[in-house]
Design a protein around this motif. Structure first.
Motif, PDB file in Angstrom:
ATOM      1  N   CYS A 145     -12.603 -44.098 -34.979  1.00 25.57           N
ATOM      2  CA  CYS A 145     -12.122 -42.725 -35.206  1.00 25.57           C
ATOM      3  C   CYS A 145     -12.642 -41.739 -34.171  1.00 25.57           C
ATOM      4  O   CYS A 145     -11.865 -40.989 -33.564  1.00 25.57           O
ATOM      5  N   LYS A 146     -13.950 -41.743 -33.976  1.00 20.79           N
ATOM      6  CA  LYS A 146     -14.572 -40.701 -33.161  1.00 20.79           C
ATOM      7  C   LYS A 146     -14.590 -41.008 -31.663  1.00 20.79           C
ATOM      8  O   LYS A 146     -14.446 -40.107 -30.842  1.00 20.79           O
ATOM      9  N   LEU A 147     -14.781 -42.256 -31.304  1.00 19.74           N
ATOM     10  CA  LEU A 147     -14.882 -42.597 -29.887  1.00 19.74           C
ATOM     11  C   LEU A 147     -13.560 -43.095 -29.316  1.00 19.74           C
ATOM     12  O   LEU A 147     -13.215 -42.781 -28.174  1.00 19.74           O
ATOM     13  N   ASP A 148     -12.810 -43.875 -30.123  1.00 21.42           N
ATOM     14  CA  ASP A 148     -11.534 -44.399 -29.632  1.00 21.42           C
ATOM     15  C   ASP A 148     -10.364 -43.475 -29.937  1.00 21.42           C
ATOM     16  O   ASP A 148      -9.264 -43.671 -29.415  1.00 21.42           O
ATOM     17  N   GLY A 149     -10.585 -42.500 -30.819  1.00 21.19           N
ATOM     18  CA  GLY A 149      -9.560 -41.493 -31.073  1.00 21.19           C
ATOM     19  C   GLY A 149      -8.444 -41.901 -32.019  1.00 21.19           C
ATOM     20  O   GLY A 149      -7.396 -41.253 -32.059  1.00 21.19           O
ATOM     21  N   LEU A 150      -8.636 -42.954 -32.800  1.00 17.23           N
ATOM     22  CA  LEU A 150      -7.607 -43.373 -33.752  1.00 17.23           C
ATOM     23  C   LEU A 150      -7.620 -42.457 -34.970  1.00 17.23           C
ATOM     24  O   LEU A 150      -8.658 -41.925 -35.356  1.00 17.23           O
ATOM     25  N   SER A 151      -6.448 -42.306 -35.584  1.00 13.99           N
ATOM     26  CA  SER A 151      -6.359 -41.515 -36.807  1.00 13.99           C
ATOM     27  C   SER A 151      -6.906 -42.319 -37.976  1.00 13.99           C
ATOM     28  O   SER A 151      -7.048 -43.556 -37.898  1.00 13.99           O
ATOM     29  N   TYR A 152      -7.200 -41.624 -39.087  1.00 18.56           N
ATOM     30  CA  TYR A 152      -7.697 -42.322 -40.273  1.00 18.56           C
ATOM     31  C   TYR A 152      -6.684 -43.358 -40.733  1.00 18.56           C
ATOM     32  O   TYR A 152      -7.043 -44.463 -41.156  1.00 18.56           O
ATOM     33  N   LYS A 153      -5.396 -43.013 -40.659  1.00 21.38           N
ATOM     34  CA  LYS A 153      -4.334 -43.934 -41.082  1.00 21.38           C
ATOM     35  C   LYS A 153      -4.301 -45.164 -40.176  1.00 21.38           C
ATOM     36  O   LYS A 153      -4.151 -46.304 -40.664  1.00 21.38           O
ATOM     37  N   GLU A 154      -4.437 -44.957 -38.880  1.00 25.13           N
ATOM     38  CA  GLU A 154      -4.430 -46.088 -37.943  1.00 25.13           C
ATOM     39  C   GLU A 154      -5.612 -47.025 -38.199  1.00 25.13           C
ATOM     40  O   GLU A 154      -5.475 -48.246 -38.145  1.00 25.13           O
ATOM     41  N   VAL A 155      -6.766 -46.431 -38.472  1.00 23.62           N
ATOM     42  CA  VAL A 155      -7.951 -47.242 -38.758  1.00 23.62           C
ATOM     43  C   VAL A 155      -7.782 -47.967 -40.093  1.00 23.62           C
ATOM     44  O   VAL A 155      -8.166 -49.132 -40.236  1.00 23.62           O
ATOM     45  N   LYS A 160      -7.480 -52.818 -42.672  1.00 23.23           N
ATOM     46  CA  LYS A 160      -7.012 -53.208 -44.016  1.00 23.23           C
ATOM     47  C   LYS A 160      -7.882 -52.596 -45.116  1.00 23.23           C
ATOM     48  O   LYS A 160      -8.302 -53.269 -46.068  1.00 23.23           O
ATOM     49  N   ILE A 161      -8.196 -51.316 -44.937  1.00 21.90           N
ATOM     50  CA  ILE A 161      -8.932 -50.571 -45.963  1.00 21.90           C
ATOM     51  C   ILE A 161      -8.185 -49.271 -46.235  1.00 21.90           C
ATOM     52  O   ILE A 161      -7.317 -48.868 -45.453  1.00 21.90           O
ATOM     53  N   SER A 162      -8.501 -48.601 -47.328  1.00 19.91           N
ATOM     54  CA  SER A 162      -7.787 -47.379 -47.678  1.00 19.91           C
ATOM     55  C   SER A 162      -8.233 -46.208 -46.805  1.00 19.91           C
ATOM     56  O   SER A 162      -9.337 -46.222 -46.237  1.00 19.91           O
ATOM     57  N   VAL A 163      -7.377 -45.198 -46.718  1.00 16.56           N
ATOM     58  CA  VAL A 163      -7.718 -43.987 -45.969  1.00 16.56           C
ATOM     59  C   VAL A 163      -8.924 -43.311 -46.610  1.00 16.56           C
ATOM     60  O   VAL A 163      -9.786 -42.754 -45.918  1.00 16.56           O
ATOM     61  N   ALA A 164      -9.006 -43.378 -47.935  1.00 17.44           N
ATOM     62  CA  ALA A 164     -10.150 -42.789 -48.645  1.00 17.44           C
ATOM     63  C   ALA A 164     -11.455 -43.474 -48.243  1.00 17.44           C
ATOM     64  O   ALA A 164     -12.499 -42.820 -48.095  1.00 17.44           O
ATOM     65  N   THR A 165     -11.385 -44.785 -48.029  1.00 16.01           N
ATOM     66  CA  THR A 165     -12.575 -45.534 -47.609  1.00 16.01           C
ATOM     67  C   THR A 165     -12.969 -45.150 -46.186  1.00 16.01           C
ATOM     68  O   THR A 165     -14.156 -44.996 -45.876  1.00 16.01           O
ATOM     69  N   VAL A 166     -11.961 -44.987 -45.332  1.00 16.29           N
ATOM     70  CA  VAL A 166     -12.228 -44.529 -43.958  1.00 16.29           C
ATOM     71  C   VAL A 166     -12.920 -43.174 -44.000  1.00 16.29           C
ATOM     72  O   VAL A 166     -13.946 -42.955 -43.333  1.00 16.29           O
TER      73      VAL A 166
END
Length: 200
Positions: A145-155, A160-166
């Motif tokens: 998220c922070k270094l590679d710039g992916l969105s919570y949804k992409e991560v 294979k985890i929920s956005v809430a978990t991210v």
């Protein structure tokens, strides 16, 4: 003051030890530009750099009797400037208004300015060393998220985890890293900037 131009730093410090104001002004003239340039590059603000520069030379005068003529003057000034810059970063980290002003100055230089700090060798090594102290999954999420710039949804999709978990992983990692901002002995001035840019 022309006769002091040819004096060595060592000779100037000897005079400074004896309250010689002209020796002080010669040291100031000799190193102010170099130090100011470094501070502007470090702080990304002419106003902050000027404040720190004044503080550095004020401290030099206040501690003139303690100066050791055998020690490097520029090294002493540089070390003092970095220490005072650290104090500025600590204030910024804990003050919303100052943090917003700093980020405004910093990001006005463009995205490349932010990337330069994060990719700075010292920052990169120390940051990853600190991230290694996070739980493995939390670290993986944070880096994506922070270094590679992916969105919570992409991560979320990637791992294979929920956005809430991210979101939970990022929140907990931020709490840990913010607490490390208060650990003055471990973090360099560069890291203060890096964490401010990453966390807020």
């Amino acid at each position: 003051m022309k006769h002091l131009k040819n004096h060595t730093d060592e000779a100037l410090v000897v005079l400074l030890n004896k309250d010689d104001q002209k020796a002080f002004l010669e040291i100031y003239d000799r190193y102010k530009n170099e130090l100011a340039t470094h501070l502007v590059r470090l702080l990304r603000s002419y106003e902050l750099a000027e404040e720190v520069l004044q503080d550095v030379f004020m401290m030099l005068w206040e501690k003139r009797h303690d100066m050791d003529a055998s020690k490097s003057v520029p090294a002493y000034l540089y070390r003092s400037a970095v220490n005072k810059a650290k104090n500025v970063f600590r204030k910024i980290a804990n003050d919303n208004r100052l943090r917003e002003e700093f980020l405004l100055h910093f990001t006005a230089s463009g995205k490349n300015a932010v990337e330069e700090w994060i990719e700075n060798k010292e920052v990169e090594q120390a940051l990853h060393s600190l991230l290694d102290r996070l739980p493995p999954q939390q670290k993986k999420v944070y880096v994506l998220c922070k270094l590679d710039g992916l969105s919570y949804k992409e991560v979320s999709d990637k791992l294979k985890i929920s956005v809430a978990t991210v979101n939970s992983h990022i929140r907990n990692a931020n709490l840990f890293l913010k607490s490390e901002l208060k650990n003055q002995s471990e973090l360099s001035s560069f890291l203060y900037i890096a964490f401010i840019l990453l966390l807020f």
